[in-house]
Design a protein around this motif. Structure first.
Motif, short mmCIF file in Angstrom:
data_model
loop_
_atom_site.label_atom_id
_atom_site.label_comp_id
_atom_site.label_asym_id
_atom_site.label_seq_id
_atom_site.Cartn_x
_atom_site.Cartn_y
_atom_site.Cartn_z
N SER A 1 0.84 -1.20 0.00
CA SER A 1 0.00 0.00 0.00
C SER A 1 0.88 1.25 0.00
O SER A 1 1.65 1.47 0.93
CB SER A 1 -0.89 0.00 1.23
OG SER A 1 -1.63 1.19 1.30
N PRO A 2 0.74 2.08 -1.03
CA PRO A 2 1.59 3.28 -1.09
C PRO A 2 1.26 4.31 -0.01
O PRO A 2 2.08 5.15 0.32
CB PRO A 2 1.31 3.84 -2.48
CG PRO A 2 0.01 3.26 -2.89
CD PRO A 2 -0.13 1.95 -2.18
N SER A 3 0.08 4.23 0.58
CA SER A 3 -0.31 5.22 1.58
C SER A 3 0.17 4.87 2.99
O SER A 3 -0.01 5.66 3.91
CB SER A 3 -1.83 5.37 1.59
OG SER A 3 -2.44 4.15 1.97
N LEU B 1 7.08 4.46 9.02
CA LEU B 1 7.27 4.19 10.45
C LEU B 1 6.35 3.07 10.92
O LEU B 1 6.71 2.29 11.80
CB LEU B 1 7.01 5.46 11.27
CG LEU B 1 8.03 6.58 11.09
CD1 LEU B 1 7.63 7.80 11.91
CD2 LEU B 1 9.41 6.11 11.49
N ARG B 2 5.17 2.98 10.33
CA ARG B 2 4.23 1.90 10.67
C ARG B 2 4.83 0.56 10.27
O ARG B 2 4.74 -0.42 11.01
CB ARG B 2 2.90 2.15 9.96
CG ARG B 2 1.92 1.02 10.04
CD ARG B 2 1.19 1.05 11.36
NE ARG B 2 0.18 -0.01 11.34
CZ ARG B 2 -0.01 -0.85 12.33
NH1 ARG B 2 0.69 -0.74 13.43
NH2 ARG B 2 -0.91 -1.78 12.25
N ILE B 3 5.43 0.50 9.09
CA ILE B 3 6.06 -0.73 8.61
C ILE B 3 7.21 -1.13 9.53
O ILE B 3 7.34 -2.30 9.89
CB ILE B 3 6.53 -0.57 7.15
CG1 ILE B 3 5.31 -0.37 6.24
CG2 ILE B 3 7.35 -1.77 6.71
CD1 ILE B 3 5.66 0.00 4.80
N VAL B 4 8.01 -0.17 9.92
CA VAL B 4 9.14 -0.45 10.83
C VAL B 4 8.63 -0.98 12.16
O VAL B 4 9.18 -1.94 12.71
CB VAL B 4 10.00 0.82 11.03
CG1 VAL B 4 11.00 0.64 12.15
CG2 VAL B 4 10.71 1.18 9.74
N ALA B 5 7.56 -0.39 12.67
CA ALA B 5 7.00 -0.85 13.95
C ALA B 5 6.49 -2.28 13.84
O ALA B 5 6.70 -3.09 14.75
CB ALA B 5 5.87 0.08 14.38
N LEU B 6 5.83 -2.60 12.73
CA LEU B 6 5.34 -3.97 12.53
C LEU B 6 6.49 -4.95 12.45
O LEU B 6 6.43 -6.05 13.02
CB LEU B 6 4.50 -4.05 11.25
CG LEU B 6 3.13 -3.38 11.28
CD1 LEU B 6 2.53 -3.34 9.88
CD2 LEU B 6 2.20 -4.11 12.24
N LYS B 7 7.55 -4.57 11.75
CA LYS B 7 8.71 -5.45 11.62
C LYS B 7 9.38 -5.67 12.97
O LYS B 7 9.85 -6.77 13.27
CB LYS B 7 9.72 -4.87 10.63
CG LYS B 7 9.27 -5.00 9.19
CD LYS B 7 10.33 -4.46 8.24
CE LYS B 7 9.95 -4.69 6.81
NZ LYS B 7 11.00 -4.23 5.88
N LYS B 8 9.44 -4.64 13.81
CA LYS B 8 10.03 -4.79 15.14
C LYS B 8 9.21 -5.73 16.00
O LYS B 8 9.75 -6.57 16.72
CB LYS B 8 10.17 -3.43 15.82
CG LYS B 8 11.32 -2.61 15.29
CD LYS B 8 11.45 -1.30 16.03
CE LYS B 8 12.59 -0.48 15.48
NZ LYS B 8 12.77 0.79 16.19
#
Length: 54
Positions: free
Chosen positions: A27-29, A33-40
């Motif tokens: 999703s381009p939107s 930082l949300r992606i980084v938080a999910l990965k952590k």
């Protein structure tokens, strides 16, 4: 809850987070930082699974 059932639940959560990361990356939107938080979160779960499995 037994140890094996706890590990199983952690693995299910890990899979759910993996799917969420993939969806967020498509999703381009989605905020980076949300992606980084999910990965952590995903990494913390994996470390916990590894620790409990040892």
């Amino acid at each position: 809850m037994t140890l094996s059932s706890h590990i199983h639940e952690l693995k299910k959560k890990h899979q759910t987070l993996a799917a969420a990361v993939e969806d967020a990356q498509r999703s381009p939107s989605t905020d980076a930082l949300r992606i980084v938080a999910l990965k952590k979160q995903k990494l913390r779960l994996k470390e916990e699974i590894t620790r409990l499995s040892a």
